[in-house]
Write a protein that holds these residues in place. Structure first.
Motif, PDB file in Angstrom:
ATOM      1  N   LYS A  20     -65.438 -44.748  57.774  1.00  0.00           N
ATOM      2  CA  LYS A  20     -66.719 -44.869  58.469  1.00  0.00           C
ATOM      3  C   LYS A  20     -67.325 -43.503  58.768  1.00  0.00           C
ATOM      4  CE  LYS A  20     -66.381 -49.375  60.777  1.00  0.00           C
ATOM      5  NZ  LYS A  20     -67.195 -50.112  59.882  1.00  0.00           N
ATOM      6  N   ASP A  21     -66.481 -42.484  58.961  1.00  0.00           N
ATOM      7  CA  ASP A  21     -67.008 -41.158  59.271  1.00  0.00           C
ATOM      8  C   ASP A  21     -67.723 -40.550  58.063  1.00  0.00           C
ATOM      9  OD1 ASP A  21     -66.058 -41.401  61.815  1.00  0.00           O
ATOM     10  OD2 ASP A  21     -64.498 -39.876  61.625  1.00  0.00           O
ATOM     11  N   CYS A  22     -67.155 -40.722  56.866  1.00  0.00           N
ATOM     12  CA  CYS A  22     -67.844 -40.213  55.673  1.00  0.00           C
ATOM     13  C   CYS A  22     -69.168 -40.957  55.474  1.00  0.00           C
ATOM     14  CB  CYS A  22     -66.957 -40.353  54.439  1.00  0.00           C
ATOM     15  SG  CYS A  22     -65.605 -39.150  54.379  1.00  0.00           S
ATOM     16  N   GLN A  23     -69.167 -42.250  55.742  1.00  0.00           N
ATOM     17  CA  GLN A  23     -70.417 -43.011  55.635  1.00  0.00           C
ATOM     18  C   GLN A  23     -71.439 -42.511  56.655  1.00  0.00           C
ATOM     19  OE1 GLN A  23     -70.028 -47.326  55.478  1.00  0.00           O
ATOM     20  NE2 GLN A  23     -67.925 -47.143  54.760  1.00  0.00           N
ATOM     21  N   ALA A  24     -70.970 -42.253  57.885  1.00  0.00           N
ATOM     22  CA  ALA A  24     -71.871 -41.791  58.942  1.00  0.00           C
ATOM     23  C   ALA A  24     -72.463 -40.420  58.598  1.00  0.00           C
ATOM     24  CB  ALA A  24     -71.130 -41.731  60.277  1.00  0.00           C
ATOM     25  N   PHE A  25     -71.651 -39.576  57.979  1.00  0.00           N
ATOM     26  CA  PHE A  25     -72.121 -38.243  57.575  1.00  0.00           C
ATOM     27  C   PHE A  25     -73.275 -38.371  56.572  1.00  0.00           C
ATOM     28  CE2 PHE A  25     -70.970 -34.330  54.838  1.00  0.00           C
ATOM     29  CZ  PHE A  25     -71.769 -33.475  55.588  1.00  0.00           C
ATOM     30  N   GLU A  30     -66.722 -34.454  69.366  1.00  0.00           N
ATOM     31  CA  GLU A  30     -66.289 -33.147  69.843  1.00  0.00           C
ATOM     32  C   GLU A  30     -65.060 -32.627  69.096  1.00  0.00           C
ATOM     33  OE1 GLU A  30     -65.297 -31.346  74.160  1.00  0.00           O
ATOM     34  OE2 GLU A  30     -66.248 -33.326  74.095  1.00  0.00           O
ATOM     35  N   HIS A  31     -64.172 -33.540  68.713  1.00  0.00           N
ATOM     36  CA  HIS A  31     -62.944 -33.115  68.044  1.00  0.00           C
ATOM     37  C   HIS A  31     -62.951 -33.450  66.559  1.00  0.00           C
ATOM     38  CE1 HIS A  31     -61.375 -32.121  71.950  1.00  0.00           C
ATOM     39  NE2 HIS A  31     -61.731 -33.332  72.375  1.00  0.00           N
ATOM     40  N   GLY A  32     -64.098 -33.816  66.035  1.00  0.00           N
ATOM     41  CA  GLY A  32     -64.167 -34.244  64.642  1.00  0.00           C
ATOM     42  C   GLY A  32     -64.079 -33.088  63.662  1.00  0.00           C
ATOM     43  N   LEU A  33     -63.939 -33.430  62.399  1.00  0.00           N
ATOM     44  CA  LEU A  33     -63.958 -32.440  61.321  1.00  0.00           C
ATOM     45  C   LEU A  33     -65.282 -31.687  61.335  1.00  0.00           C
ATOM     46  CD1 LEU A  33     -62.717 -34.573  58.275  1.00  0.00           C
ATOM     47  CD2 LEU A  33     -61.404 -32.901  59.580  1.00  0.00           C
ATOM     48  N   LEU A  34     -65.267 -30.492  60.755  1.00  0.00           N
ATOM     49  CA  LEU A  34     -66.528 -29.793  60.496  1.00  0.00           C
ATOM     50  C   LEU A  34     -67.074 -30.338  59.190  1.00  0.00           C
ATOM     51  CD1 LEU A  34     -65.684 -26.072  61.393  1.00  0.00           C
ATOM     52  CD2 LEU A  34     -66.534 -27.889  62.875  1.00  0.00           C
ATOM     53  N   ARG A  35     -68.251 -30.917  59.256  1.00  0.00           N
ATOM     54  CA  ARG A  35     -68.874 -31.501  58.058  1.00  0.00           C
ATOM     55  C   ARG A  35     -70.055 -30.621  57.671  1.00  0.00           C
ATOM     56  NH1 ARG A  35     -67.102 -36.712  56.705  1.00  0.00           N
ATOM     57  NH2 ARG A  35     -65.387 -37.314  58.069  1.00  0.00           N
ATOM     58  N   TRP A  36     -69.851 -29.877  56.589  1.00  0.00           N
ATOM     59  CA  TRP A  36     -70.800 -28.855  56.153  1.00  0.00           C
ATOM     60  C   TRP A  36     -71.855 -29.452  55.229  1.00  0.00           C
ATOM     61  CZ3 TRP A  36     -70.278 -23.955  58.134  1.00  0.00           C
ATOM     62  CH2 TRP A  36     -69.060 -23.687  58.777  1.00  0.00           C
ATOM     63  N   VAL A  40     -72.945 -31.068  67.543  1.00  0.00           N
ATOM     64  CA  VAL A  40     -72.024 -32.160  67.882  1.00  0.00           C
ATOM     65  C   VAL A  40     -72.846 -33.392  68.254  1.00  0.00           C
ATOM     66  CG1 VAL A  40     -70.142 -32.898  69.381  1.00  0.00           C
ATOM     67  CG2 VAL A  40     -70.325 -30.490  68.710  1.00  0.00           C
ATOM     68  N   LEU A  41     -72.582 -34.496  67.569  1.00  0.00           N
ATOM     69  CA  LEU A  41     -73.315 -35.724  67.860  1.00  0.00           C
ATOM     70  C   LEU A  41     -72.810 -36.356  69.153  1.00  0.00           C
ATOM     71  CD1 LEU A  41     -73.603 -37.483  64.375  1.00  0.00           C
ATOM     72  CD2 LEU A  41     -75.073 -35.743  65.397  1.00  0.00           C
ATOM     73  N   THR A  42     -73.684 -37.061  69.824  1.00  0.00           N
ATOM     74  CA  THR A  42     -73.274 -37.818  71.000  1.00  0.00           C
ATOM     75  C   THR A  42     -72.576 -39.096  70.531  1.00  0.00           C
ATOM     76  OG1 THR A  42     -75.309 -39.097  71.069  1.00  0.00           O
ATOM     77  CG2 THR A  42     -75.300 -37.009  72.261  1.00  0.00           C
ATOM     78  N   ASP A  43     -71.840 -39.736  71.455  1.00  0.00           N
ATOM     79  CA  ASP A  43     -71.165 -40.993  71.121  1.00  0.00           C
ATOM     80  C   ASP A  43     -72.170 -42.010  70.588  1.00  0.00           C
ATOM     81  OD1 ASP A  43     -68.985 -39.742  72.110  1.00  0.00           O
ATOM     82  OD2 ASP A  43     -68.774 -40.981  73.909  1.00  0.00           O
TER      83      ASP A  43
END
Ligand SMILES: [Zn+2]
Ligand SMILES: [Zn+2]
Length: 199
Positions: free
Chosen positions: A30-35, A78-84, A182-185
């Protein structure tokens, strides 16, 4: 041979040096999709079930010859990967851990020369996080253990050779070269839920 990389608008250009170990991964998380949705490039980056094609390798193999000032970075939490990504045209570049001590990047294939990927980064593509794929039936997951094993080899090799100090994504002091947004929740959850726009 060097593998070329460039963003959609060619504002950022560079290459990946040849090297021994790389992993090709098709990630449905889901995180890759959100990116991809954050960058509004889901139609060009995600496959029909929300998968992102990624090539994982040592960050020291990545060189930018032009447009480094367009490098931008987001963290889904806040603790997520750095997505460049390339701020000039919103092309995703890839994901690194938040520390330069683990010198590893998963390059999103849109920044690469897609036709040359099988030749330059040979091997089977692992398919992971398929439980988050969109729709039914879910794709079959495979190859995760090989991917983990190669991750350890890439990191160990870069640590031993000192190559981890040569990441283009971190300063000599180990700070990211761009300030992460950093995105909010709320932002993150809405990107994870976002319905896929129709093709
Ligand atoms: Zn660009
Ligand atoms: Zn993922």
């Amino acid at each position: 041979m060097d593998h070329p990389l460039s963003c959609e608008c060619k504002g950022i250009q560079g290459h990946v040096r040849p090297g021994a170990v790389a992993s090709r991964v098709l990630c449905y998380c889901k995180d890759c999709q959100a990116f991809a949705r954050f960058l509004q490039v889901e139609d060009t980056v995600l496959n029909v079930q929300g998968g992102t094609h990624i090539v994982q390798l040592a960050a020291s193999r990545v060189f930018f010859s032009q447009g480094k000032e367009h490098l931008a970075v987001v963290r889904l939490s806040e603790h997520g990967l750095l997505r460049w990504y390339a701020s000039c045209c919103n092309t995703p570049i890839g994901n690194t851990l938040p520390t330069s001590q683990l010198p590893f990047i998963g390059l999103v294939d849109n920044i690469l020369n897609q036709a040359a990927i099988p030749k330059d980064f040979p091997g089977k593509t692992a398919v992971v996080h398929t439980q988050s794929a969109i729709g039914q039936p879910k794709p079959e997951a495979h190859g995760l253990s090989g991917t983990m094993w190669r991750f350890l080899r890439i990191v160990a090799k870069a640590r031993m050779s000192g190559a981890y100090k040569r990441s283009p994504f971190f300063t000599d002091e180990g700070k990211p070269v761009a300030t992460p947004k950093v995105l909010t929740d709320e932002q993150r959850e809405s990107l994870k839920q976002a319905p896929r726009s129709s093709r």
